[in-house]
Scaffold this motif. Structure first.
Motif, mmCIF file in Angstrom:
data_model
loop_
_atom_site.group_PDB
_atom_site.id
_atom_site.type_symbol
_atom_site.label_atom_id
_atom_site.label_comp_id
_atom_site.label_asym_id
_atom_site.label_seq_id
_atom_site.Cartn_x
_atom_site.Cartn_y
_atom_site.Cartn_z
ATOM 1 N N UNK A 253 0.847 -1.202 0.000
ATOM 2 C CA UNK A 253 0.000 0.000 0.000
ATOM 3 C C UNK A 253 0.877 1.243 0.000
ATOM 4 N N UNK A 254 1.985 1.198 0.731
ATOM 5 C CA UNK A 254 2.908 2.331 0.803
ATOM 6 C C UNK A 254 3.510 2.620 -0.576
ATOM 7 N N UNK A 255 3.934 1.575 -1.281
ATOM 8 C CA UNK A 255 4.511 1.746 -2.618
ATOM 9 C C UNK A 255 3.460 2.281 -3.589
ATOM 10 N N UNK A 256 2.241 1.736 -3.509
ATOM 11 C CA UNK A 256 1.161 2.206 -4.381
ATOM 12 C C UNK A 256 0.841 3.678 -4.108
ATOM 13 N N UNK A 257 0.857 4.066 -2.831
ATOM 14 C CA UNK A 257 0.596 5.465 -2.471
ATOM 15 C C UNK A 257 1.692 6.385 -3.010
ATOM 16 N N UNK A 258 2.947 5.925 -2.946
ATOM 17 C CA UNK A 258 4.040 6.706 -3.523
ATOM 18 C C UNK A 258 3.852 6.893 -5.029
ATOM 19 N N UNK A 259 3.491 5.818 -5.713
ATOM 20 C CA UNK A 259 3.291 5.894 -7.163
ATOM 21 C C UNK A 259 2.172 6.863 -7.508
ATOM 22 N N UNK A 260 1.043 6.741 -6.826
ATOM 23 C CA UNK A 260 -0.101 7.610 -7.086
ATOM 24 C C UNK A 260 0.238 9.061 -6.771
ATOM 25 N N UNK A 261 0.932 9.285 -5.645
ATOM 26 C CA UNK A 261 1.294 10.647 -5.255
ATOM 27 C C UNK A 261 2.189 11.320 -6.272
ATOM 28 N N UNK A 285 1.391 15.002 6.069
ATOM 29 C CA UNK A 285 2.214 13.852 6.457
ATOM 30 C C UNK A 285 2.327 13.752 7.972
ATOM 31 N N UNK A 286 2.634 14.878 8.616
ATOM 32 C CA UNK A 286 2.768 14.894 10.071
ATOM 33 C C UNK A 286 1.438 14.552 10.754
ATOM 34 N N UNK A 287 0.352 15.108 10.231
ATOM 35 C CA UNK A 287 -0.967 14.828 10.815
ATOM 36 C C UNK A 287 -1.329 13.355 10.680
ATOM 37 N N UNK A 288 -0.966 12.763 9.548
ATOM 38 C CA UNK A 288 -1.280 11.359 9.318
ATOM 39 C C UNK A 288 -0.493 10.452 10.263
ATOM 40 N N UNK A 289 0.770 10.796 10.509
ATOM 41 C CA UNK A 289 1.578 10.028 11.462
ATOM 42 C C UNK A 289 0.958 10.085 12.853
ATOM 43 N N UNK A 290 0.596 11.291 13.263
ATOM 44 C CA UNK A 290 0.022 11.496 14.597
ATOM 45 C C UNK A 290 -1.344 10.809 14.717
ATOM 46 N N UNK A 291 -2.103 10.768 13.631
ATOM 47 C CA UNK A 291 -3.433 10.148 13.668
ATOM 48 C C UNK A 291 -3.365 8.623 13.597
ATOM 49 N N UNK A 294 -1.458 6.127 16.994
ATOM 50 C CA UNK A 294 -2.234 5.728 18.187
ATOM 51 C C UNK A 294 -3.201 4.584 17.905
ATOM 52 N N UNK A 295 -3.649 4.463 16.664
ATOM 53 C CA UNK A 295 -4.567 3.369 16.319
ATOM 54 C C UNK A 295 -3.877 2.014 16.354
ATOM 55 N N UNK A 296 -2.536 2.039 16.323
ATOM 56 C CA UNK A 296 -1.787 0.778 16.350
ATOM 57 C C UNK A 296 -1.563 0.259 17.761
ATOM 58 N N UNK A 297 -1.826 1.089 18.748
ATOM 59 C CA UNK A 297 -1.613 0.684 20.133
ATOM 60 C C UNK A 297 -2.738 -0.256 20.591
ATOM 61 N N UNK A 316 -4.227 2.966 7.038
ATOM 62 C CA UNK A 316 -4.048 4.411 7.165
ATOM 63 C C UNK A 316 -2.584 4.824 7.155
ATOM 64 N N UNK A 317 -1.735 4.147 7.937
ATOM 65 C CA UNK A 317 -0.346 4.576 8.058
ATOM 66 C C UNK A 317 0.408 4.553 6.722
ATOM 67 N N UNK A 318 0.267 3.509 5.884
ATOM 68 C CA UNK A 318 1.002 3.514 4.613
ATOM 69 C C UNK A 318 0.611 4.640 3.661
ATOM 70 N N UNK A 319 -0.540 5.282 3.906
ATOM 71 C CA UNK A 319 -0.970 6.369 3.032
ATOM 72 C C UNK A 319 -0.093 7.607 3.153
ATOM 73 N N UNK A 320 0.841 7.593 4.124
ATOM 74 C CA UNK A 320 1.794 8.703 4.191
ATOM 75 C C UNK A 320 2.592 8.786 2.891
ATOM 76 N N UNK A 321 2.678 7.667 2.163
ATOM 77 C CA UNK A 321 3.376 7.683 0.879
ATOM 78 C C UNK A 321 2.762 8.653 -0.112
ATOM 79 N N UNK A 322 1.450 8.873 -0.025
ATOM 80 C CA UNK A 322 0.752 9.779 -0.929
ATOM 81 C C UNK A 322 1.272 11.209 -0.789
ATOM 82 N N UNK A 323 1.563 11.634 0.456
ATOM 83 C CA UNK A 323 2.030 12.997 0.714
ATOM 84 C C UNK A 323 3.552 13.098 0.697
#
Length: 405
Positions: A253-261, A285-291, A294-297, A316-323
């Motif tokens: 998902x991270x690689x796909x998000x990078x490609x799309x971005x 990017x920063x907001x996505x990391x912070x959001x 916590x969902x992984x805990x 959600x977390x791999x979508x940081x690749x988009x930004x």
């Protein structure tokens, strides 16, 4: 002819990217197929990374001298031969040799690719758009590579994948033979420059304040990207408690998000100034990391976890690749657009070297934090380089006018 050149350029770059980023899969298969140890497998990373740096240092002057188009043709022919030989490999040394050649070829390809973009771009905005498109196709190649290798592994003879890759290299090299690339903007004197002259040009660029700001930005960017890309499967497995296969698959998902971005950034940057776009991406990017973290805990292991019922953080977390995606190609484009064509090869050499350093250090630092900190805390470290990239981008914007021919 221009559109055809861009398409062929993007496919060449993506094909080399596919082979470069297959290292993790090849390590896994080499352990099973050749009886290699994990320590032996880890040498493949060094084989490709050190070869990329070597190509940047030793061939920075040779590529313009040989010609960008013919350099790409030569690389594709070399890799077709290497892939064909690799398909008959009987020991791990063959894989090491393959990745040495792959690293050298990728270093040459990156110099030739970015230099060619400088030849065909009509203006800085067009340069940024083409760069985003080429880098987007590159990430698409990386994503496709994981599935292509997977198909051949499932078929029971994974080495046959190199027959397909050899064929793709031959077809792409033939496509270049039908393209005419005007390399007249590169002065004859620069084409015949020696290796020592290439180093001298790189050093002359390296001391410029604008270059320092650009290289710092790219170093930090690759630190973030490789830190996430390398350790995302571990995050999925150990923090989100996904099965091993699902952990690897969902990291795509991270690689796909990078490609799309990167593909989307090529369209956006035709209409919007680059600095506001990148600063907005960093904020998101920063907001996505912070959001997401916590969902992984507190995620508990489940025996039946798969794509359909994976924790929301796994999506959600791999979508940081988009930004994250637009930063690297855009900064490269801005730096190269400010330089005359004959200095592009030297600048790209510096970019490749500092990118390799950033990737190596990023993977090491995040791995060390994963080992030392509980839960998902290691990835909160990303907020530090994200903030530093924002600062470095503002310096790039102010200093870039100081880069002169």
């Amino acid at each position: 002819m221009r559109t055809r050149t861009i398409i062929t350029l993007a496919l060449t770059y993506a094909l080399l990217g596919l082979m470069m980023n297959s290292v993790g899969i090849v390590i896994l298969q080499s352990i099973a197929h050749f009886g290699a140890t994990k320590l032996m497998g880890s040498t493949l990373e060094a084989c490709k990374d050190l070869s990329v740096v070597a190509a940047s240092l030793l061939l920075v002057a040779a590529v313009p001298a040989f010609g960008y188009r013919w350099s790409l043709v030569a690389v594709l022919v070399l890799m077709a031969t290497a892939c064909l030989l690799a398909s008959f490999a009987t020991n791990f040394i063959a894989m090491q040799a393959l990745f040495v050649l792959t690293g050298l070829s990728f270093g040459i390809t990156k110099i030739a690719t970015y230099s060619t973009i400088g030849l065909i771009a009509r203006n800085p905005a067009d340069h940024a758009s083409i760069t985003g498109l080429v880098e987007g196709v590159f990430m698409g190649g990386v994503l496709a590579g994981a599935w292509i290798f997977g198909w051949f592994i499932d078929a029971g003879d994974w080495l046959r994948v190199y027959w397909l890759l050899a064929a793709l290299c031959v077809v792409t090299s033939c496509a270049w033979l039908g393209i005419r690339l005007d390399e007249a903007p590169v002065p004859v004197a620069k084409r015949s420059a020696s290796v020592a002259a290439g180093w001298k040009d790189m050093l002359a660029l390296a001391v410029l304040p604008a270059t320092v700001a650009v290289l710092a930005t790219l170093f930090l960017y690759v630190l973030i990207e490789q830190g996430v890309g390398t350790w995302l499967p571990t995050f999925n497995r150990e923090i989100l408690h996904l099965p091993a296969t699902t952990s690897v698959q969902m990291s795509s998902i991270f690689v796909a998000a990078l490609a799309l971005g990167r593909l989307l950034s090529g369209l956006v940057l035709r209409r919007v100034a680059w600095l506001p776009v990148l600063l907005a991406c960093l904020a998101a990017l920063a907001l996505l990391v912070v959001a997401a973290l916590p969902l992984a805990e507190g995620v508990r292991p489940r025996a039946d976890t798969g794509w359909a019922n994976a924790p929301f953080a796994a999506y959600l977390f791999p979508l940081i690749g988009l930004f994250l995606a637009p930063i690297y190609p855009t900064v490269c484009s801005v730096a190269l657009s400010a330089l005359p064509q004959h200095r592009h090869a030297a600048m790209i050499g510096l970019i490749v070297i500092f990118s390799a350093l950033g990737g190596t250090i990023g993977s090491f630092v995040v791995g060390l934090l994963f080992q030392s900190l509980p839960g998902a805390a290691a990835f909160y470290f990303l907020l530090v380089p994200i903030a530093l990239v924002a600062l470095a981008l503002s310096l790039v914007r102010r200093r870039i006018a100081g880069v002169t021919a």
